[in-house]
Design a protein around this motif. Structure first.
Motif, PDB file in Angstrom:
ATOM      1  N   LEU A  81       0.817  -1.212   0.000  1.00  0.00           N
ATOM      2  CA  LEU A  81       0.000   0.000   0.000  1.00  0.00           C
ATOM      3  C   LEU A  81       0.852   1.264   0.000  1.00  0.00           C
ATOM      4  O   LEU A  81       0.375   2.343  -0.340  1.00  0.00           O
ATOM      5  N   VAL A  82       2.103   1.142   0.393  1.00  0.00           N
ATOM      6  CA  VAL A  82       2.983   2.303   0.541  1.00  0.00           C
ATOM      7  C   VAL A  82       3.879   2.506  -0.675  1.00  0.00           C
ATOM      8  O   VAL A  82       4.088   3.637  -1.121  1.00  0.00           O
ATOM      9  N   HIS A  83       4.411   1.431  -1.235  1.00  0.00           N
ATOM     10  CA  HIS A  83       5.426   1.560  -2.272  1.00  0.00           C
ATOM     11  C   HIS A  83       4.944   2.351  -3.491  1.00  0.00           C
ATOM     12  O   HIS A  83       5.675   3.205  -4.010  1.00  0.00           O
ATOM     13  N   PRO A 217       1.808  12.244   4.119  1.00  0.00           N
ATOM     14  CA  PRO A 217       0.983  11.051   4.370  1.00  0.00           C
ATOM     15  C   PRO A 217      -0.474  11.241   3.989  1.00  0.00           C
ATOM     16  O   PRO A 217      -1.102  10.330   3.424  1.00  0.00           O
ATOM     17  N   ARG A 218      -1.028  12.413   4.283  1.00  0.00           N
ATOM     18  CA  ARG A 218      -2.436  12.644   3.965  1.00  0.00           C
ATOM     19  C   ARG A 218      -2.686  12.566   2.459  1.00  0.00           C
ATOM     20  O   ARG A 218      -3.704  12.034   2.006  1.00  0.00           O
ATOM     21  N   GLU A 219      -1.730  13.092   1.667  1.00  0.00           N
ATOM     22  CA  GLU A 219      -1.887  13.054   0.221  1.00  0.00           C
ATOM     23  C   GLU A 219      -1.755  11.624  -0.318  1.00  0.00           C
ATOM     24  O   GLU A 219      -2.445  11.234  -1.257  1.00  0.00           O
ATOM     25  N   LEU A 220      -0.847  10.856   0.280  1.00  0.00           N
ATOM     26  CA  LEU A 220      -0.690   9.468  -0.143  1.00  0.00           C
ATOM     27  C   LEU A 220      -1.962   8.672   0.130  1.00  0.00           C
ATOM     28  O   LEU A 220      -2.408   7.879  -0.709  1.00  0.00           O
ATOM     29  N   LEU A 221      -2.546   8.891   1.302  1.00  0.00           N
ATOM     30  CA  LEU A 221      -3.801   8.212   1.641  1.00  0.00           C
ATOM     31  C   LEU A 221      -4.943   8.686   0.750  1.00  0.00           C
ATOM     32  O   LEU A 221      -5.799   7.890   0.351  1.00  0.00           O
ATOM     33  N   ARG A 222      -4.933   9.962   0.426  1.00  0.00           N
ATOM     34  CA  ARG A 222      -5.985  10.499  -0.449  1.00  0.00           C
ATOM     35  C   ARG A 222      -5.900   9.868  -1.838  1.00  0.00           C
ATOM     36  O   ARG A 222      -6.923   9.570  -2.458  1.00  0.00           O
ATOM     37  N   SER A 223      -4.672   9.649  -2.316  1.00  0.00           N
ATOM     38  CA  SER A 223      -4.504   9.023  -3.625  1.00  0.00           C
ATOM     39  C   SER A 223      -5.032   7.593  -3.626  1.00  0.00           C
ATOM     40  O   SER A 223      -5.737   7.168  -4.553  1.00  0.00           O
ATOM     41  N   LEU A 224      -4.706   6.836  -2.572  1.00  0.00           N
ATOM     42  CA  LEU A 224      -5.249   5.474  -2.457  1.00  0.00           C
ATOM     43  C   LEU A 224      -6.764   5.492  -2.351  1.00  0.00           C
ATOM     44  O   LEU A 224      -7.451   4.659  -2.947  1.00  0.00           O
ATOM     45  N   GLY A 225      -7.294   6.445  -1.595  1.00  0.00           N
ATOM     46  CA  GLY A 225      -8.749   6.541  -1.440  1.00  0.00           C
ATOM     47  C   GLY A 225      -9.441   6.850  -2.752  1.00  0.00           C
ATOM     48  O   GLY A 225     -10.529   6.322  -3.023  1.00  0.00           O
TER      49      GLY A 225
END
Length: 424
Positions: A81-83, A217-225
């Protein structure tokens, strides 16, 4: 940065230079990407032939040694989920090189493990780091290429990638003839060093700074969302996940299937992996040959039809007296692998095209779902079906049917739109 088939058609000396660079791009880069994608599956099953020796040295039984696979897969799934989103933010090469460095250290730790707990920690760190190469390498194909060319090159990557599960246990068994089981993890460390050098010397950075997302981190999570909110993503990701999971059931449970069902030993894993992975490679080759000749949707439908036939053959043979006899015991799963090989590259491209601006997040989330399914299979399904050929066949058939059903759902939703556009 993306390349099409006519991009090298320029005149003069510059045209020759561009054509040469284009040929290198079409040959060298796919080979490097395929080798990078191999490290994940290669690390899963290379230790399989050493389970008996590891159990004796570490005082662990078969059930405990299955954690050597499960810990790796669970960590791989979590970190996947991170890479991808991280590579969208800092670049592809940075993530791949950093993860390969950690992988090398973890492999050395596994080689010197004095007990099972230490080994499991090392395998967990291996899983956390391996995805940086395996997952991110897939985004590079879409960074560089489009259309039929992208399908052909993704198929080449999948074809070479398919070698890893076949040669992993065979090579593991060969290493055991040279020395004890820690040498297997020493070899994995050397492989990580070699791949890091290949990235440094041969692979360009394909995600320029102007296209990167903020490292927050918030942007990375937003992209996954954002990717997770695309309904078609889930239908396609779970479809390919279930079909590949049907084949992975035999990969993750190889120690049980080869040793208990077929009654073979540490040097006999090839009887399962060579026909199964060979069939997958043929399917990937056919996918590349079909580019520009068969629409990608029809290709997936045909591939899934082959996989369904294979699942039915697998169940029929497993229910007969031939269920544990070669070559019949591996015929059905080889047909499933053939269909999977034909559909897997096509599914990957369809997934990536759902969100071209978030390629890393698409690959990460789809990989996470597939790996989560594979980890559950390894932990829960393999022990449940035990040493039964019919159990393996029925579980694999469920996966293929679910995958085909999800694809049928996707086609039913998109077919009206396709018909409407063709009329216009």
């Amino acid at each position: 940065m993306r390349t099409t088939e006519g991009a090298a058609a320029t005149g003069g000396g510059a045209g020759v230079a561009q054509a040469t660079a284009g040929r290198r791009l079409l040959v060298v880069v796919p080979i490097v990407l395929a080798l990078l994608s191999m490290i994940g599956p290669f690390s899963i099953d290379t230790p399989f032939p050493a389970f008996e020796q590891m159990g004796e040295d570490l005082g662990a039984g078969t059930a405990s040694l299955q954690l050597v696979v499960s810990a790796y897969l669970a960590a791989f799934a979590f970190m996947s989920l991170v890479h991808g989103p991280l590579s969208d933010a800092v670049g592809r090469r940075t993530v791949m090189l950093g993860s390969l460095a950690v992988f090398v250290v973890a492999s050395v730790a596994c080689a010197f493990a004095p007990n099972l707990a230490w080994l499991l920690v090392g395998r967990t760190v291996q899983g956390l780091s391996a995805g940086g190469a395996t997952i991110v390498s897939r985004t590079v194909v879409r960074d560089l290429f489009e259309g039929d060319l992208a399908q052909r090159l993704m198929s080449r990557v999948a074809l070479i990638f398919g070698i890893a599960p076949a040669i992993g246990p065979v090579l593991g068994g060969a290493i055991l003839q040279v020395g004890p089981w820690p040498l297997i993890f020493g070899f994995q460390a050397a492989l990580g060093v070699g791949l890091a050098l290949a990235v440094l010397l041969l692979l360009p950075e394909t995600h320029p700074r102007e296209r990167r997302t903020p490292l927050v981190p918030r942007e990375l999570l937003r992209s996954l969302g954002a990717v997770a909110r695309i309904p078609a993503f889930h239908r396609l990701a779970w479809a390919t996940g279930f079909v590949f999971g049907a084949q992975f059931l035999y990969i993750g449970g190889a120690a049980v299937f080869v040793d208990d069902v077929l009654g073979r030993g540490a040097l006999d894993y090839w009887v399962l992996f060579v026909p199964m992975i060979g069939s997958m490679m043929v399917g990937s080759w056919l996918c590349g040959r079909a580019a520009g000749r068969i629409p990608i949707e029809r290709l997936i439908t045909l591939g899934l039809a082959v996989a369904l036939v294979g699942a039915a053959v697998d169940v029929a043979i497993a229910a007969s007296p031939l269920g544990a006899q070669l070559p019949w015991a591996v015929l059905g799963v080889s047909l499933v692998a053939l269909g999977n090989g034909a559909t897997y590259p096509a599914f990957q491209l369809m997934l990536l095209d759902l969100a071209p601006e978030r390629l890393g997040s698409v690959v990460s989330l789809s990989s996470f779902l597939a790996l989560l399914l594979n980890a559950v299979t390894s932990v829960a399904v393999v022990p449940l079906i035990g040493g039964s050929a019919l159990g393996f066949a029925l579980a694999a058939a469920v996966g293929v049917v679910l995958g085909a059903g999800l694809w049928g759902w996707q086609r039913a939703l998109t077919a009206p739109a396709v018909r409407m556009s063709s009329r216009v």
